[in-house]
Design a protein around this motif. Structure first.
Motif: not given
Length: 529
Positions: A230-238, A241-250, A266-271
């Motif tokens: 789902e995040t990749m779909a959002v990034v594809h459209d925008d 975007t600042d959307i990121r995955l929630r870090p996992l505890r394990g 982060d690197r993609l957005q920075r580039y």
């Protein structure tokens, strides 16, 4: 456009027809567990069956042995009158016929009779002519030339056990008849049926539980993958975007995957931001020389080509702007290459001292009006993991900057030292310095302080320090500056000390440089290779 939409719809339909990864993993896990459960219960069912059959077989064998021993005292062919008094407690005989036969009162305690009294057991005795002389339960068993031993036979859709034994006279040793024991295995069949029903019931419950647990676990495990999609779909459209995955505890592979995915975004957005900023900066920097060229060409086109003085001035100005554009384009190429410097030369290692000495000697030759001092407190084998030409380019940029911004005191100090972890290189000048408001921005592309922009003697496009910063950070190092306006600047480079074995060429250069020092080469003499 319509064709592209149709292609996307067709692709979506093809994906929808496929099984999802969660469904596949659930079926695989549930199917594997069911197969293992089936194998386990199958082995258990077979083991229980063999144990119960062995017990029934032992009972039949004991009955055969007991009947044979009970009838073995007779000498001749068995008859009804011989067998019934011995085996049938209800058979009435005269007093004369009771001799040599068991006491009637003891029949109630006779284990053989107890075995024959079981509903599932039928004992039939035959004489030598295969005629029935005794039968414990109707109907009598048919004699079918069965061989001695105990056999399990399928009869009437159920398992039946038959035991056959020839009876021999203990006195003559001759065959006087035979006995067949039939066990209908009623208890065995009932027990195995109950066990099968229990296995089926427990197996169904286990299958449902395994399926439910598998769906739950697969859903939980694949939730990051779904969120990633789902995040990749959002990034594809925008892409911004600042959307990121929630870090996992394990601290497992999925947690690492999520961290790497967020880092990639982060690197993609920075580039992307760097590319946008780069385009804006380039367009801004090129606008002035292009406008100048356009103005001079229009001037020449209108009337300047007939005036030799105007023609010469316009050509000189145009060539100067073209040179500036050429230099700008070269710096932009250098900056672009700097963004991938570490990946282009991932295993490059450079011995520091020979390179510093070479840069020091060349700088003294190129700038004879400057007093350039060196202080290299380094082991001969001190090395860093950076491409030699890149580190040399950074040092040249810093020294050129020191030369540009020096005024009355034309003095530059180049020094280096090392500790347990890093190699530090310092370039110090005593020029105009940098204003406090500009210190945090001097490594930005195309940035030039107001004083530098207004100074006609200082040329440049503001890319040198940006290139140096990018090269150093790409190799895992740091570059910083301390400056006091009117007193000069101190640029410091920190690079991780390389602690592995030196490549052969770098090891040879370190050795050669050490020999040169021993031979006492005077400072300022460049060793030609």
């Amino acid at each position: 456009m319509a064709k592209h939409t149709e292609d996307k719809s067709e692709k979506k339909r093809r994906i929808d027809w496929r099984l999802s990864l969660r469904t596949k993993w659930t079926l695989i896990v549930a199917g594997t567990m069911v197969i293992f459960f089936g194998i386990f219960t199958g082995v258990l069912y077979h083991s229980v069956s063999q144990i119960l059959l062995a017990r029934e077989q032992g009972s039949v064998q004991n009955t055969l042995t007991a009947v044979s021993q009970r009838l073995s005292p007779f000498k001749k062919d068995l008859t009804i009158n011989d067998v019934n008094p011995v085996l049938n407690p209800n058979f009435v005989v005269s007093n004369d016929d009771q001799r040599g036969r068991p006491d009637q009162g003891s029949f109630s305690q006779d284990s053989l009779v107890a075995m024959m009294m079981q509903e599932q057991v039928t004992v039939t005795v035959f004489n030598r002519q295969h005629q029935v002389v005794f039968n414990s339960r109707n109907p009598a068993i048919d004699y079918r030339n069965m061989t001695n031993g105990v056999h399990v036979i399928k009869q009437d859709g159920a398992n039946r056990m038959f035991g056959v034994l020839q009876i021999q006279s203990a006195m003559t040793g001759q065959n006087i008849g035979s006995v067949i024991v039939k066990n209908s295995l009623t208890g065995y069949n009932a027990s195995m049926y109950r066990l099968l029903m229990q296995i089926i019931s427990i197996g169904s419950l286990v299958f449902v539980l395994i399926l439910a647990v598998s769906v739950y676990l697969m859903t939980k495990l694949l939730r990051p993958v779904k969120e990633m999609t789902e995040t990749m779909a959002v990034v594809h459209d925008d892409p911004n975007t600042d959307i990121r995955l929630r870090p996992l505890r394990g601290h497992d592979e999925l947690s690492q995957l999520v961290d790497e995915f967020n880092g990639m975004l982060d690197r993609l957005q920075r580039y992307i931001q760097q590319q946008q900023q780069f385009v804006q900066d380039v367009s801004h920097e090129l606008r002035t020389p292009v406008a100048v060229l356009e103005g001079h060409l229009q001037l020449l086109n209108r009337w300047g080509k007939d005036d030799p003085q105007v023609l010469d001035e316009s050509l000189d100005a145009s060539l100067q702007e073209l040179g500036r554009m050429k230099h700008l384009i070269q710096e932009m190429l250098d900056l672009t290459r700097a963004d991938s410097a570490a990946t282009t030369h991932p295993t490059a290692v450079t011995v520091i001292t020979p390179l510093l000495q070479e840069v020091y000697n060349n700088s003294k030759m190129l700038h004879p009006d400057f007093q350039i001092e060196s202080d290299f407190d380094l082991p001969q084998s001190a090395a860093v993991q950076i491409y030699r030409n890149h580190l040399e380019q950074v040092l040249i940029i810093l020294i050129d900057n020191a030369v540009k911004y020096s005024r009355q005191r034309k003095e530059i100090h180049l020094s280096a030292a090392t500790d347990e972890r890093n190699v530090s290189i310092i370039v110090q000048d005593f020029g105009r310095g940098i204003a406090a408001k500009d210190v945090s921005q001097i490594f930005n592309r195309f940035y030039r302080a107001d004083e530098a922009r207004s100074d006609e003697d200082v040329s440049g496009n503001g890319l040198g320090l940006s290139i140096a910063h990018r090269l150093i950070t790409e190799y895992g190092g740091q570059i910083s500056v301390e400056s006091a306006e009117g007193h000069g600047s101190v640029f410091r480079i920190d690079l991780p000390l390389f602690k592995g074995p030196l490549p052969p060429d770098e090891a040879a250069e370190a050795t050669d440089h050490h020999h040169d020092d021993d031979q006492g080469l005077p400072p300022g003499i460049i060793k030609m290779s």
